[in-house]
Design an enzyme around this catalytic site. Sequence first.
Site, mmCIF file in Angstrom:
data_model
loop_
_atom_site.group_PDB
_atom_site.id
_atom_site.type_symbol
_atom_site.label_atom_id
_atom_site.label_comp_id
_atom_site.label_asym_id
_atom_site.label_seq_id
_atom_site.Cartn_x
_atom_site.Cartn_y
_atom_site.Cartn_z
ATOM 1 N N GLU A 207 -7.256 -36.751 34.699
ATOM 2 C CA GLU A 207 -7.134 -38.135 35.172
ATOM 3 C C GLU A 207 -8.347 -38.999 34.824
ATOM 4 O OE1 GLU A 207 -6.088 -35.582 36.948
ATOM 5 O OE2 GLU A 207 -4.000 -36.068 37.381
ATOM 6 N N HIS A 276 -2.221 -33.910 49.429
ATOM 7 C CA HIS A 276 -1.178 -34.647 48.708
ATOM 8 C C HIS A 276 -0.488 -35.703 49.567
ATOM 9 C CE1 HIS A 276 -1.682 -31.323 45.919
ATOM 10 N NE2 HIS A 276 -0.905 -31.916 45.052
#
Lengths: 473, 348
Positions: A207, A276
């Site tokens: 990322e 998450h």
Amino acid sequence: MPVDILMPALSPTMEEGTLSKWIKNEGDAVKSGDVIAEIETDKATMEVEAVDEGVIGKIVIPAGSEGVKVNSVIAVLLQDGESADAISAPKAAPAANADTPAATTSGDAGGKARESSDEPTSVASEKVPAAPKTEVAADPDIPAGTEMVSMTVREALRDAMAEEMRRDGDVFIMGEEVAEYQGAYKITQGLLQEFGDKRVIDTPITEHGFTGIGVGAAMAGLKPIVEFMTFNFAMQAIDQIVNSAAKTLYMSGGQMGAPIVFRGPSGAAARVGAQHSQCYAAWYSHIPGLKVVMPYTAADAKGLLKAAIRDPNPVIFLENEILYGHSFEVPKLDDFVLPIGKARIHRPGKDATLVSFGIGMTYAVKAVAELEKQGIDVELIDLRTIRPMDLPTVIESVKKTGRLVTVEEGFPQSSVGDFIANRVHREAFDYLDAPVVTIAGKDVPMPYAANLEKLALPNVGEVVEAVKAVCYK
Amino acid sequence: MAPRKTASTSSRKTTAKPARNETIGSNSLTFTKEEELHAYREMLMIRRFEEKAGQLYGMGVIGGFCHLYIGQEAVVVGMQMAQKDGDQVITSYRDHGHMIALGMSARGVMAELTGRRGGLSKGKGGSMHMFSKEKGFYGGHGIVGGQVSLGTGLAFANKYRGNDQVSVTYFGDGAANQGQVYESFNMAALWKLPVVYIIENNRYAMGTSTVRSTAQSNFSKRGEGFGIPGVQVDGMDVRAVKAAAEEAIAHCRAGKGPYILEMLTYRYRGHSMSDPAKYRSKDEVQKMRSEHDPLEQVKARLLEQGWASEDDLKQIDKDVRDIVADSAEFAQNDAEPDVSELYTDILL
């Protein structure tokens, strides 16, 4: 002309120092780069280098002097062919703070330093100009007779990207599993087949790197859509989003910015645990230079994603995994674009104002229906954009109802609701008939156990109770 | 876990400089008279500019952080001599030299250092943050390593558009240990992006020497795992820099993907103005200055070849000093930004 050698400042905060040692003496020749003296600051001993060439004509401040003010003359340098006679009496220090005496005791100077560092603040507070207000256009009218199509948020997002990619060859999408896998959540389904691997690009799981590459491509004028499989993973890349994408336009004095969209699901899904399950609305809404969009309906998802892709600024587009499968009516129009920065009154009402956005709306919608049965008529506002926030719509509503409740899934401290409450207190205090109540997720990392996860999130009952409380019912 | 080989590696790494034969072309490099004079003037411009910046910082006219490029001038000047219009340049916060070499105005750079409205970023960027669309300069970035991914993105845009431009992406030996650098290497090699990575190895990441911070101090090898070719270059010799740059840029233009140039260089000053540089000896600095100075090397050749006299060089110095003095004058007298600028350039 003889050149004055001044006491240098050697750190962002230095005001004075001790001239501990002269390395060169009167009569010595120096050239630029030569160390001529050593000075001590509160932090370190530093060397003073000559900038000009010449001969040290006179040492004004002897070695061992303490409290030598920055910018006072410490020596005089003679240039080609000049004699010491050319030196006039030492001038007063051309100090930045004209009222600072050339030499004082260190105790005095300490007080002075504090005083002068206070100064800019007080000056600034008198003169800070008001932030400019920008008008945001209203939603486009949907022509009478327009066909409405039932569509999931997932399909709406894909259609928005496909339409914009057809329209502009500079638009491309990159991210993990966006191409051959057709999207981890199938948002990019069919895009590879239509646009090819030049414009639909699978990245490695990196990322930080691919976000920086996206921002660099945007600085070069392309219009990337960077998909994060979830925004939790964008934490690895938040430096590039905040420090590079959001700030470049300002730091470059308007010369270049980053027309880029960062999109993906944010917030809790279902039983995926603490790492998450996190809403990023409040995080990114903190940053000037970003726009932050968080739609609830499929129509808003489509219209706002198209707007985000066309926007010349970096836009954070926060989706939600649970909402992907929800269906809504979407107008069947060739080019349906909605304004970023405009809230939508989801349901008008007169008794209380309820403000939410994204998946928070699912609780709000159910609560409003329940409250209606109990005879409370709630005005429900879907913010849609978190930054720039459409506060006028919220404030107008509060002026009408006198009561406000906000709902979101994010953590409670420094939440989006807290910000709204603050602004409503400042701008509509006299209209309030009850304290503002903000409902958020609980102040805990997301638990895995089903019962605890349910407790950690807001629920419809909480919203119903909060609205009743502000209505004193 | 495998035992760490600190003792053996560190003793090997104390050698001041890798052997000459590892570096590219320090022999048989020739510059024409024009090239020597050009390089001399450009490098002198950077040095005098930086000396003046240091002086203005000392006077409190320049605030905040100020990272000088003195000692490293040959790197950016040699690279610039091999680039063509349209190539993009991006670097870290030690960026004044890059901008001067790109032909951005001395006044504009200096006025940005003093935070005035005539600065290249209207006074809103400062020493570390300046940009020029016109000159293809994509900044001045303050987060160590951040510009490496951005520079890779510039190369991505070139490839996407199918032009033959090359992204010239600078970073230091400190940034070379950042994770995103390797994420970028991977994607640049995978997608064959036209980017020259220039690792300006000045031996110190702020105050930590490469010996103390890195397990592989031959930075030219840092791309090996991705198949990115790399060479070490004598970054104090502007001719060697230009020769290596030509090779690297040609590789990128030919569509062969990224290339790494490790520039062995040295900064004479501290990391920033407030760094007393106690982590290295004065002898080390003195030795570099007296034996490897990039300007002195060119100067000696110019005199030896009879391409310039002492008077000629004095005249160049005077011309350069005049430009720098003018920029300093402008930068001190120009107005601060109008207060209305506080809220401009946040969004378009």
